[in-house]
Structure formats: C-alpha cells, structure tokens
Design a protein around this motif. Structure first.
Motif, PDB file in Angstrom:
ATOM      1  N   LEU A  92     -14.185   4.470  -3.315  1.00  0.00           N
ATOM      2  CA  LEU A  92     -13.315   3.284  -3.223  1.00  0.00           C
ATOM      3  C   LEU A  92     -12.424   3.222  -4.471  1.00  0.00           C
ATOM      4  CD1 LEU A  92     -13.296   0.554  -1.394  1.00  0.00           C
ATOM      5  CD2 LEU A  92     -14.375  -0.451  -3.402  1.00  0.00           C
ATOM      6  N   HIS A  93     -11.175   2.904  -4.378  1.00  0.00           N
ATOM      7  CA  HIS A  93     -10.282   2.790  -3.232  1.00  0.00           C
ATOM      8  C   HIS A  93      -9.485   4.083  -3.036  1.00  0.00           C
ATOM      9  CE1 HIS A  93     -10.726  -1.662  -2.936  1.00  0.00           C
ATOM     10  NE2 HIS A  93     -10.869  -1.568  -4.215  1.00  0.00           N
ATOM     11  N   ALA A  94      -9.239   4.777  -4.149  1.00  0.00           N
ATOM     12  CA  ALA A  94      -8.303   5.907  -4.081  1.00  0.00           C
ATOM     13  C   ALA A  94      -8.756   6.964  -3.077  1.00  0.00           C
ATOM     14  CB  ALA A  94      -8.121   6.528  -5.469  1.00  0.00           C
ATOM     15  N   GLY A  95     -10.071   7.106  -2.922  1.00  0.00           N
ATOM     16  CA  GLY A  95     -10.584   8.093  -1.981  1.00  0.00           C
ATOM     17  C   GLY A  95     -10.375   7.699  -0.528  1.00  0.00           C
ATOM     18  N   PHE A  96      -9.840   6.511  -0.300  1.00  0.00           N
ATOM     19  CA  PHE A  96      -9.581   6.071   1.074  1.00  0.00           C
ATOM     20  C   PHE A  96      -8.086   5.976   1.363  1.00  0.00           C
ATOM     21  CE2 PHE A  96     -13.882   3.888   0.428  1.00  0.00           C
ATOM     22  CZ  PHE A  96     -14.560   5.004   0.886  1.00  0.00           C
ATOM     23  N   VAL A  97      -7.305   6.678   0.570  1.00  0.00           N
ATOM     24  CA  VAL A  97      -5.870   6.755   0.846  1.00  0.00           C
ATOM     25  C   VAL A  97      -5.621   7.943   1.760  1.00  0.00           C
ATOM     26  CG1 VAL A  97      -3.592   7.184  -0.162  1.00  0.00           C
ATOM     27  CG2 VAL A  97      -5.215   5.667  -1.334  1.00  0.00           C
TER      28      VAL A  97
END
Ligand SMILES: Nc1ncnc2c1ncn2[C@@H]1O[C@H](COP(=O)(O)OP(=O)(O)O)[C@@H](O)[C@H]1O
Ligand SMILES: Nc1ncnc2c1ncn2[C@@H]1O[C@H](COP(=O)(O)OP(=O)(O)O)[C@@H](O)[C@H]1O
Ligand SMILES: [Mg+2]
Ligand SMILES: [Mg+2]
Ligand SMILES: [Mg+2]
Ligand SMILES: [Mg+2]
Lengths: 208, 326, 326, 208
Positions: free
Chosen positions: C57-62
């Motif tokens: 979370l969060h960058a890995g869910f872009v």
C-alpha cells in the motif's frame, strides 16, 4: 543366554526412543549450531512412530522389528536422518539371520553401516553419524573376535560410539548441512553422531 | 518467541488447512498440495517439495504454468518418500513427471528413494544448486538450492504447459539452474516453532553473510553496513562466480521477516550494480518468495536470460504466490 | 535495529527508486507514483496516498484496474498537499478524480487542502474508516482506515476502468468502506528508521489488541495466546460490530514481519469462525498487503460482498502488489 | 522599542528550529508513547526547510516571514502537524498589520490559533497543540490588556504554553492519533503541545 530375541530388539528401540526424547533439545541445539535445528524433533517424531508401529503390529521376529523400524523411520522422519537411519535398520534387518547371535548381530549391523555410508556417500571423518556408527560396528566385530559376552560387547560398542561422536567436535564437516559452514563447523559435535551414540547407549542397556 | 500458531506440532497441518481454505484452486491430500483440477493428459507433471518454512515456496507455486504438486515436509525437514510417491503418481498425465529437487542431502535422498519406488511413471529430476556462498567441492554437500528454485519451477512449468516432452522440460530446467546464482544475507536468525529460540545469536552490530534458507549460520559474520554495501557484497559474490552480462532476471527476495520497502531499497542498489557491469535488468521480482520462517534479511538470485527463457518466464502463470497473464 | 536502508532520511526515496527500477509499468516523479502510460481520457482518475511504511500500500497498487497515482509521504507521515495536487492534475482524464483517503487527521487535512487548491479538476473523495478497534465517537478522531483501503482501491479501480462516472465511483467506494471492518493484533512493535528503536515495548508474554498500522499501541494489552484464540478475538470484534452473513471477502493481512505460513494458520481459524456463523468465505487474500514496517502481527479485514462488488473484485488488475486476469 | 521587526520574526523561527532540533528525540518519544513516533522528525524536517526558505528568499516584512514559514510547513511536513502549524502561521500572517506592536502580534496570533482550532476541530482539553497555544494566546492578550512589555508578555506566553503542555498529561485524547488509545492516552504529554511550548519558548528568547 547367547541369542537376542524379539523382545530385546523391541526394548532396544524403546530405550532409544526414551533417550532421544530425553535429549531431544540437546540434539536440536547441536543441530542449531551447525545445521537447521531440527534433528532432535525429527528423530523424536520418528522414534515415537516406530514405537507406535511396533505396538500396533507386534513383530514376531528380530528381523520384523528392524524392518518395521527402518520403514517407519523412512516413512515418517524426512530430512537427511530419516532415510539414513532408516536404511541402517532396513539393511540390518535384511542381513540378519535367526537365531541372532552376537556374531550375527555384528555382521548385520556392519551391513547396515555400509548401506548408510553408501547412501550418504560419507566416510569416517566426514563429521556425520557414520563417525559414531562405524566405530561402534568395529567394536562389535572386535568383541566377537575376542569372544566377549553380549553385554560387554554392547557396552564397548556404546563407548566407541560415544567416543566417535565426541571425536567429531574438532572436525570440519564434509557432508550434510554442516558442510556449508566450512571451517565454522569446527568445534561442534555432529548432531547425527550424537544421536547415533544414543542408539548404541540404548543397545547397551538392553543387553541380555 | 511469539508466533501465530496453535502448537509447534500442528503448524504445518494448520497452515495447509489455511491454504486449502484460501485457495479453491488447490486440493490438499495426505500433506501433498495439488492443482484442484488434477493432471492434464499429455502434460509433463511437475513435482517439487522440501521442508516447510519457505512459504510461498513450494505449495504457493502450485497451479497453472508452474507446479502440479508440492510436497511440504515438517519445518526445514524434507518430505518423506510416501508424499513424493503419492504426488508423482497423482500428477502423471502419461507424459512423465519431473522432480524439482533443491540440493540438500535430505531432499535428495527422499526424492531419490521415491523415484526408485514409484512404478509405471517415467520420472526425471533436476537438482537446483544456485547458492554461490557454498563451495562446490568434494568437501561439501555441494551448493544449496535456494532462489533459483522459483525460476526453475516457473520456466519448466511454462514449458510443460506448452506440451514439451519430459526430456526437454528436464533439460531446460537444468539450464535455468546452470544459468542462475544466489547469495543471501541475514540480519537476524529465524526461530523454528519447535526450538522456540533463535537458531543463532546475531548481535545488533553484525550480519551473517552467505546464509541458506534453513537458518544455518552463513559462511562468515561481518559488521552491519548500509543496504548499498550489503547489496554490493551479494552482487560481487554472484558476479565473481558468474560474470553478469546481457539480459538478466533478477530477484531480490526477502527471508520472511523483512518488509517490502527494504527489499525495494536493496533492489535499487542491485539494479545500479547490474547497470555498472553493463548488463540489464530485463525481468525482476521483489518480495518474500523463498523464505526462512521469520528471518530478517534478503537474498539476490540472478539468471542469465535468453529469448527462449524470457518467453517462458513471461508465459501465463496462476498460482497463489505468482500470477500473471491470466 | 538493523534495517536494509542507506540512511533514515533517504529510505523513502531509495525505496521508490527501487520500485521504479523493478516496475517499468510505473513512473515516479516528485515523490508521486504514476502508471507509466498516463491518464486515459474519459476514465475517472484514482489517487491515494499516505505515510510510507505500509508497502505494498499504496504505490504497489498503482496500475490497471486500481490506482492511477499514489502519493507516499515520509514514514508514517501523510503526504503534503503539493504531491496530491500534482497527482490529481496529472491523472485527470477529463472525468474527474477520486481521492481515497484513510481516516487519519494528517491524511484528511492534507488531502482536503489539496482538493481545495487544485483547479480545473473535479475532485471527489472517499474516507476509509474500517478499524473497529477504535470507537467511532465524538471523543476520537473516528475510526482508522486500514485494510479496507485495499478493497476500496481495487473495487473503485475496477469500476473506474469500466468508465463509470465520478459520482458512481465515489458512491461505490463509500459503499465498500461501509461494508468493511478490520481488527489488528501486534506480536511486536515496529521500529521506525528515524527512531531506531521499537515504538512500544511488548514483553514475550503479551500482545497488543486493536492496533492500527502506524505502530500506535493498541486498545489494550493481553496475554499471548494461540492463533485460534487471537483469530477469535479479531473475529468477535468484527462480528460484534458488523454481523457476518452471506458471501464475504476476507483478508488476513500480515503487518510486515510475519511470515506467510503463520498468516495461513490464522486464515484457517478465520475461515472456521466464518463458517461457524453461517457465512461464507467467497473471496480471500492472505499476505502482507497493508503493513506497518517490520511489525509482527496480523489484521483481518472483512467486506460483505454482493454480486456487483464480487464482479468488480474479480475484474482484471495489474499492479505490482495485486494482479490477476491479465 | 515597541515594534517587532522582520529580524525578530526570523529569529523566532531560527530559535524554534534550534529547540526542536535539540528536543527532536524527546518529541518523537512522546509521539511513540501515544502516536506514531514521528513528531520530532516531522517538525525538525519542516523547520529546517523553513530556515532554508527564509535564507533563500530573505523576507522584507514580518508578514512575509509568517507566510513563508506557514507555506513551507504545509508544503514540507505532511502528517497532522504540518497543515496545523502551517495554518497557524499562515493565518497569523494574513492577520498581521505593520508595524507590529505587541497588541497587533497578540491579535494576529489569536487568529492563527482560531484557524488551528477550526481546521483541527479541536478545543482546549482535547490533548493537542491547542492546549499549549490557546493558553499562550490568552496570556498574550492579558499582557496587552495589562500594558506589560513585550519581553515579559512573551515570557508569560511561554510559561502558559509550557503549563498547558504539562496539563495535557492527565487528559484523555479526543483528537489525533492519541485518541485511538482511549484511556491509555492518559498519563502522557501530548507531543504537539510539547512542540508548541518550544515555539513559545523560542518567542520569549527573541523578544526585543
Ligand atoms: N551424507 C550424509 N551421510 C551420513 N550422514 C549424514 C549425511 N548428511 C547428514 N548426515 C547426518 O544427518 C544429521 C542431520 O540430520 P537431520 O538434522 O535430522 O536432517 P537435516 O540435515 O536434513 O536437517 C547430521 O548431523 C549427520 O550426522
Ligand atoms: N485535530 C487536531 N487538532 C489539533 N492538533 C492536532 C489534531 N490532531 C493532531 N494534532 C496534533 O498533532 C500532533 C501530532 O503531530 P505529528 O506526529 O507530526 O502528526 P501525525 O499524528 O500525523 O503523525 C499531536 O500531538 C497533536 O498535538
Ligand atoms: Mg537438521
Ligand atoms: Mg532439516
Ligand atoms: Mg505520522
Ligand atoms: Mg506522529
């Protein structure tokens, strides 16, 4: 009495199981130092199963004891020690002839150790269980040659195994996990050699 | 030691029950994890296994494009022949079965015994031994199998899915192993549930270099340094053994207790090292894939890709632990 | 404290460099993580963000089917308005932008400021507040946003990808939050790189119940018990607040330092609890998704699904941290 | 001299930056007890940037100092304290009239605190930075009423802020992260109140 009956063999494994249970944490700690900290757990689990199997289908002969124990160790332990110990007893069972004299026991045991060495590609001095079992086998053979009684022969074998296990301390491991450590394996007792010494100590206590 | 377990004795079984509950794509029977849909006629079956405690390896890699079955042993203890025999028979679709075996005495012995005992199934096997921390000499059990196992399982799995014959799948699996190298560094020891205390003591100031995935101490202890320097140590070890060039598949793998953020910090350094050698990060993985219980630390695994291997790496995979393309 | 970092000051930047190197699908500019391909005309843009230390979370869910941009702040510190303004402008494809904001004073204030300052972009926002450990009363800052953030990002992302208008995406995002509850338990504290020592001391015998994701101590301390009992505590707290029924989306989430095997052990207990209440685990996630640096522990997040939400959950997603269907 | 010039305002932030740097670990530890252990780092980072910005584009007026500091805190800190402190100074800058008398300072400061209370929806006793800043503002207003000199007025404000911070200890938090702890927040000083006390202490040392 010069021959070893089925009860003797059962008692051997019962006593070995008791000693391994007692020393489980020590064996695991030895394995933690130069391995993966599971040897005590592995062998305790295996021998518990061995005793259970022997109780569930009581063996009629010494050969059946060994065959059952060997198969159970192979089927229930896993890791390196499962197949290795399993092979010792399975091969010993194959080689054993009734009635079991000390000479017969010694010859069959030697075949077990040879099977171990072959399977593990290990020789004396590689810092493995071989370092306890091979001297024990030699002690048995010498006892037979010298006409020593069963009790004393087994005691000599136990002593030889204990000394062999101690002698692994200064060695650098060349087999098994401990070999990954290179020189850092020096200064620690091999856990498999330590458990092998327990097997032989158990034998000494059940001598007729 | 605090662990999310019920008892040390039940941890493997309990975790497998959790896997079964979480992944309807898996079937678990007698401590073997299978694809729910069973074997596909004509497809080579892939079986791997090893001690538990390395999750998601191997059970998390059962599924389309990867393994057909995984045999989890007790913690850090290779599976027993019975499990491997069951798995081998069950996944055979008539085209034979490949055993993917990490090079540990226990794994090798148990898979060998199983291969001898299994009947009516053609079995080939590949030995994974990628860990450059171990000298490959007569004086050791040979190099350990670590991170490259994932590469072998993925690439061999893709090839099997395409319908390649057993010999070809085994050959490529071996090729992936030959082209792969790993090196691992621990910041802390792991703690096995049974032992209940760390396998080795590591002071705040030190790290273990050249560790495997079973909590064995490494080849030597060294002072704790920056991520850049630690990555440099791992990369020099790999590069010294297999000069890096061309397109690389690079995995920065956590040992189980290291958060993803730190692995990305390491990956940045690894990528810079690769660039410095004139090679290229063509494909990558960053995460906890081949772990050692709760150990903190990382390993780097690198495979020299070629077009064929890249294509197989990119092929669809659908497992709990690795998924893309479907 | 041993961490794989270069310096405490550079850890966020270094980790983002690693992300950029590992994921060609991402572009990182001024501490904002974007999809490399930029905004799609007519699609609602999704922006989230928050303190770093919760990876993935969060960058890995872009990526496709989820966020268009993530704004990572310093460790446990919400991003600043500039980042959010940049992101909002950059991802607008003409259909407006949804801010997905976890309910923390800092996140709320910075997103609000950004939303006020951004011009020419229609902005809606959804507040995630799923943590039942916090009383939702006048006497608190309200419930924290934790695991449900992932659910909101995934489901709103799928809806946006289908071309739904901003109002609809915001409405469904809010619905997911309303139908979701979480509860977390820590076995150890995390250690922030700057503080260099555990945020709280927790003896070997105790756990913290009702923790959030920033190393805050929980609502109370309790004796360490089995995975079954800990899962029971978390599930009772959730079930007491939102009676479980029907089809559930269940996440057993690791706090960063807990190995997957233990999460599966917990999942087995959670699944048994769900069954005991006559509800059904319809979809699930097990892994480290919404973390708190190196903390050991877990959280459970549950969402009451309906057919529409299930369909959106199942829709393709392609991000570094979550991927299926493509 | 009765008016506060630009240099005074710059010195205020320089001294605040120095105190926060000095007490960074203490502030972070206070935040560790009832929050997320970042308050010292956050504010130190922010004030370092404030000083840098003031050095890079030297302000001509007190208003410019406050506007720059407020904007920098909002742009560089993040978290709860960035927008909250930023708003205090931004609003204070908006309200300030030249030349800056003590009465003008006090009135503008009060507007800053009101902006903070509005943004944070916090009132006295919620265990936040308001608990230090609101009493400080009141002390300033009383000093103006009583015709006290600048130096003493600032000292009274600093004392009021310090007492206000101490008074947060027995309170249960109702705002910010500490509120999540419920009763467990009792017994700890609020980190934001502690840093606010440092801001006011800094003010006292730069009084003309
Ligand atoms: N190749 C081998 N030949 C003989 N004995 C071996 C060999 N490899 C390992 N061993 C023995 O096995 C012991 C380790 O057993 P165990 O810990 O149960 O298995 P593992 O090493 O798989 O964890 C070693 O201490 C050693 O005595
Ligand atoms: N709603 C609020 N109103 C006023 N002050 C607040 C509010 N919420 C938090 N604070 C202050 O902010 C401080 C925490 O700042 P900091 O640690 O930098 O941010 P965060 O809580 O986001 O980590 C608290 O100690 C408190 O004084
Ligand atoms: Mg072992
Ligand atoms: Mg083992
Ligand atoms: Mg914070
Ligand atoms: Mg804080």
């Amino acid at each position: 009495m010069d021959t070893l009956d089925t009860a003797c063999f059962v008692a051997w494994f019962e006593e070995a199981a008791r000693l391994v249970r007692r020393d489980r944490d020590r064996l695991t700690e030895l394995d933690a130092a130069i391995g993966d900290a599971d040897h005590g757990t592995n062998l305790d689990r295996g021998l518990t199963e061995v005793i259970k199997a022997l109780a569930e289908s009581p063996p009629d002969t010494p050969v059946q004891v060994l065959t059952s124990a060997g198969a159970t160790l192979i089927r229930r332990v896993g890791g390196a020690s499962g197949p290795l110990y399993g092979s010792v007893f399975r091969q010993m069972g194959k080689a054993l002839r009734a009635p079991v004299t000390l000479a017969g026991f010694s010859a069959a045991f030697e075949e077990g150790v040879v099977a171990l060495e072959r399977l593990g590609k290990a020789a004396l001095g590689d810092k493995t269980m071989v370092d306890a079992l091979a001297p024990a086998s030699r002690a048995l053979a010498l006892a037979v040659r010298d006409g020593v009684g069963v009790r004393e022969a087994f005691e000599q074998a136990a002593r030889a195994a204990a000394e062999g296990a101690q002698a692994t301390i200064p060695l650098q491991a060349r087999k098994g996990r401990a070999s990954y450590l290179g020189e850092r394996s020096i200064g620690h007792e091999d856990p498999g050699a330590a458990s092998a010494a327990l097997f032989m100590a158990a034998l000494a206590t059940v001598a007729v | 030691m605090k662990k999310l377990i019920n008892t040390a004795d039940s941890v493997v079984e309990d975790a497998l029950n959790g896997m079964a509950a979480a992944h309807p794509s898996l079937r678990i029977r007698d401590q073997v994890v299978y694809r729910a849909e069973g074997p596909r006629p004509g497809k080579v079956g892939l079986v791997s296994g090893g001690g538990s405690g390395h999750e998601p390896l191997h059970a998390g890699f059962v599924g389309y494009g990867m393994l057909d079955a995984a045999c989890p042993g007790e913690i850090f203890t290779s599976p027993v022949p019975d499990q491997i025999i069951d798995a081998t028979k069950a996944v055979d679709g008539g085209a034979g079965v490949l055993h993917i075996v990490k090079n540990y005495t226990g794994d090798v012995l148990n898979f060998e015994m199983a291969a001898e005992l299994v009947e009516d199934v053609e079995v080939a096997s590949v030995l994974v031994d990628d860990d450059v921390a171990v000298q490959d000499s007569l004086y050791t059990a040979g190099r350990r199998g670590t991170g490259a196992t994932l590469f072998v399982e993925k690439i061999a799995g893709a090839l099997a899915e395409e319908g390649a014959p057993l010999g070809e799948v085994a050959r490529v699996a071996g090729e992936v192993d030959e082209r792969s190298r790993s090196f691992g560094i621990a910041l802390t020891s792991c703690t096995t549930p049974h032992a209940g205390k760390p396998t080795f003591d590591l002071p705040e100031t030190d790290v273990e270099l050249g560790i495997g995935i079973h909590g064995e101490p490494g080849r030597r202890r060294a002072p704790m340094v920056s991520a850049r320097e630690l990555a440099g140590i791992a990369m020099e070890a790999i590069h010294g053994d297999m000069p890096l060039h061309g397109d690389l598949l690079v995995m920065v793998n956590g040992m189980g207790g290291t958060p993803l953020m730190e692995l990305y910090v390491v990956f940045a350094e690894v990528a810079a090292f690769v660039k410095g050698k004139g090679a290229r990060v063509s494909r990558s993985l960053v995460g906890n894939y081949v772990t050692s219980l709760d150990m903190q630390g990382f390993s780097v695994t690198i495979c020299l890709l070629d077009d064929a291997l890249t294509r197989l790496w990119d092929a669809p995979v659908e497992t709990p632990g690795l998924r893309w393309g479907r």
